[in-house]
Design a protein around this motif. Structure first.
Motif, PDB file in Angstrom:
ATOM      1  N   ASP A  71      12.263   7.768   1.766  1.00  0.00           N
ATOM      2  CA  ASP A  71      13.063   7.326   2.907  1.00  0.00           C
ATOM      3  C   ASP A  71      12.217   7.170   4.161  1.00  0.00           C
ATOM      4  OD1 ASP A  71      15.606   6.795   2.108  1.00  0.00           O
ATOM      5  OD2 ASP A  71      16.376   8.791   2.514  1.00  0.00           O
ATOM      6  N   LYS A  72      11.418   8.164   4.438  1.00  0.00           N
ATOM      7  CA  LYS A  72      10.651   8.171   5.682  1.00  0.00           C
ATOM      8  C   LYS A  72       9.469   7.218   5.672  1.00  0.00           C
ATOM      9  CE  LYS A  72      11.358  12.871   7.322  1.00  0.00           C
ATOM     10  NZ  LYS A  72      10.678  14.134   7.600  1.00  0.00           N
ATOM     11  N   HIS A  73       8.738   7.149   4.559  1.00  0.00           N
ATOM     12  CA  HIS A  73       7.436   6.492   4.572  1.00  0.00           C
ATOM     13  C   HIS A  73       7.335   5.208   3.757  1.00  0.00           C
ATOM     14  CE1 HIS A  73       5.848   9.933   6.687  1.00  0.00           C
ATOM     15  NE2 HIS A  73       6.443  10.704   5.808  1.00  0.00           N
ATOM     16  N   VAL A  74       8.207   5.006   2.800  1.00  0.00           N
ATOM     17  CA  VAL A  74       8.094   3.819   1.956  1.00  0.00           C
ATOM     18  C   VAL A  74       9.210   2.829   2.253  1.00  0.00           C
ATOM     19  CG1 VAL A  74       8.036   2.953  -0.419  1.00  0.00           C
ATOM     20  CG2 VAL A  74       6.924   5.122   0.149  1.00  0.00           C
ATOM     21  N   LEU A  75      10.433   3.317   2.245  1.00  0.00           N
ATOM     22  CA  LEU A  75      11.572   2.434   2.474  1.00  0.00           C
ATOM     23  C   LEU A  75      11.857   2.230   3.954  1.00  0.00           C
ATOM     24  CD1 LEU A  75      13.905   3.830  -0.314  1.00  0.00           C
ATOM     25  CD2 LEU A  75      12.301   1.924  -0.450  1.00  0.00           C
TER      26      LEU A  75
ATOM     27  N   MET B 222       0.816  -1.203   0.000  1.00  0.00           N
ATOM     28  CA  MET B 222       0.000   0.000   0.000  1.00  0.00           C
ATOM     29  C   MET B 222       0.856   1.261   0.000  1.00  0.00           C
ATOM     30  SD  MET B 222      -3.077   0.719  -0.184  1.00  0.00           S
ATOM     31  CE  MET B 222      -4.060   2.135  -0.091  1.00  0.00           C
ATOM     32  N   LYS B 223       2.024   1.175   0.659  1.00  0.00           N
ATOM     33  CA  LYS B 223       2.921   2.333   0.690  1.00  0.00           C
ATOM     34  C   LYS B 223       3.416   2.683  -0.709  1.00  0.00           C
ATOM     35  CE  LYS B 223       5.450   0.307   3.749  1.00  0.00           C
ATOM     36  NZ  LYS B 223       6.526  -0.030   4.684  1.00  0.00           N
ATOM     37  N   HIS B 224       3.677   1.662  -1.513  1.00  0.00           N
ATOM     38  CA  HIS B 224       4.146   1.904  -2.878  1.00  0.00           C
ATOM     39  C   HIS B 224       3.046   2.505  -3.750  1.00  0.00           C
ATOM     40  CE1 HIS B 224       8.130   0.140  -2.538  1.00  0.00           C
ATOM     41  NE2 HIS B 224       7.587  -0.826  -1.818  1.00  0.00           N
ATOM     42  N   VAL B 225       1.817   2.076  -3.535  1.00  0.00           N
ATOM     43  CA  VAL B 225       0.691   2.622  -4.299  1.00  0.00           C
ATOM     44  C   VAL B 225       0.529   4.110  -3.985  1.00  0.00           C
ATOM     45  CG1 VAL B 225      -1.821   2.522  -4.619  1.00  0.00           C
ATOM     46  CG2 VAL B 225      -0.492   0.414  -4.475  1.00  0.00           C
ATOM     47  N   LYS B 226       0.598   4.454  -2.718  1.00  0.00           N
ATOM     48  CA  LYS B 226       0.487   5.869  -2.319  1.00  0.00           C
ATOM     49  C   LYS B 226       1.622   6.692  -2.922  1.00  0.00           C
ATOM     50  CE  LYS B 226       0.020   8.805   1.747  1.00  0.00           C
ATOM     51  NZ  LYS B 226       0.006   8.846   3.211  1.00  0.00           N
TER      52      LYS B 226
END
Length: 136
Positions: free
Chosen positions: A118-122, A1-5
């Motif tokens: 960096d902060k939210h996806v990785l 879901m993080k990648h979709v956002k």
């Protein structure tokens, strides 16, 4: 879901830039600008963000990774926008101008997008001490 956002955010950024430059300034079709933005989003995310950004330098050197990825995004953006723009609108000087302007603006946005990655996806939080602008 993080990648979709992240993909949606990247697409919105690209679509706004391309819509403004190609449609707003140079009067090309908005639907073509959106299609270019969609292709650019997928290619730039896969190549620029997931491949180059993650592997450009070791994890402790955030700035070097961001610079390398931003430059690669600039080049990739220009090439994709120019090639697709030339196929849709003809290879004219205005397509080249619009491609250069769009690629530069997108690259500026990519600098900040990499911080979001960096902060939210990785989920890497080890760069905040090496870059004074990281937490902004």
């Amino acid at each position: 879901m993080k990648h979709v956002k992240a993909l949606i955010m990247k697409f919105v950024m690209s679509a706004v830039v391309l819509g403004t430059v190609f449609t707003g300034i140079y009067n090309y079709d908005f639907s073509d600008s959106i299609l270019i933005g969609l292709v650019l989003t997928v290619l730039a995310y896969a190549l620029g963000d997931l491949l180059v950004y993650r592997n450009a330098a070791d994890d402790s050197d955030y700035k070097k990774r961001n610079i390398a990825a931003t430059i690669s995004d600039l080049i990739l953006s220009f090439l994709v926008i120019w090639i697709m723009g030339a196929s849709f609108f003809g290879n004219t000087i205005t397509v080249i101008q619009a491609s250069v302007v769009s690629a530069i603006v997108i690259a500026i946005g990519e600098w900040f997008f990499h911080k979001y990655l960096d902060k939210h996806v990785l989920n890497t939080d080890n760069y905040k001490h090496t870059d004074a602008t990281y937490n902004k």
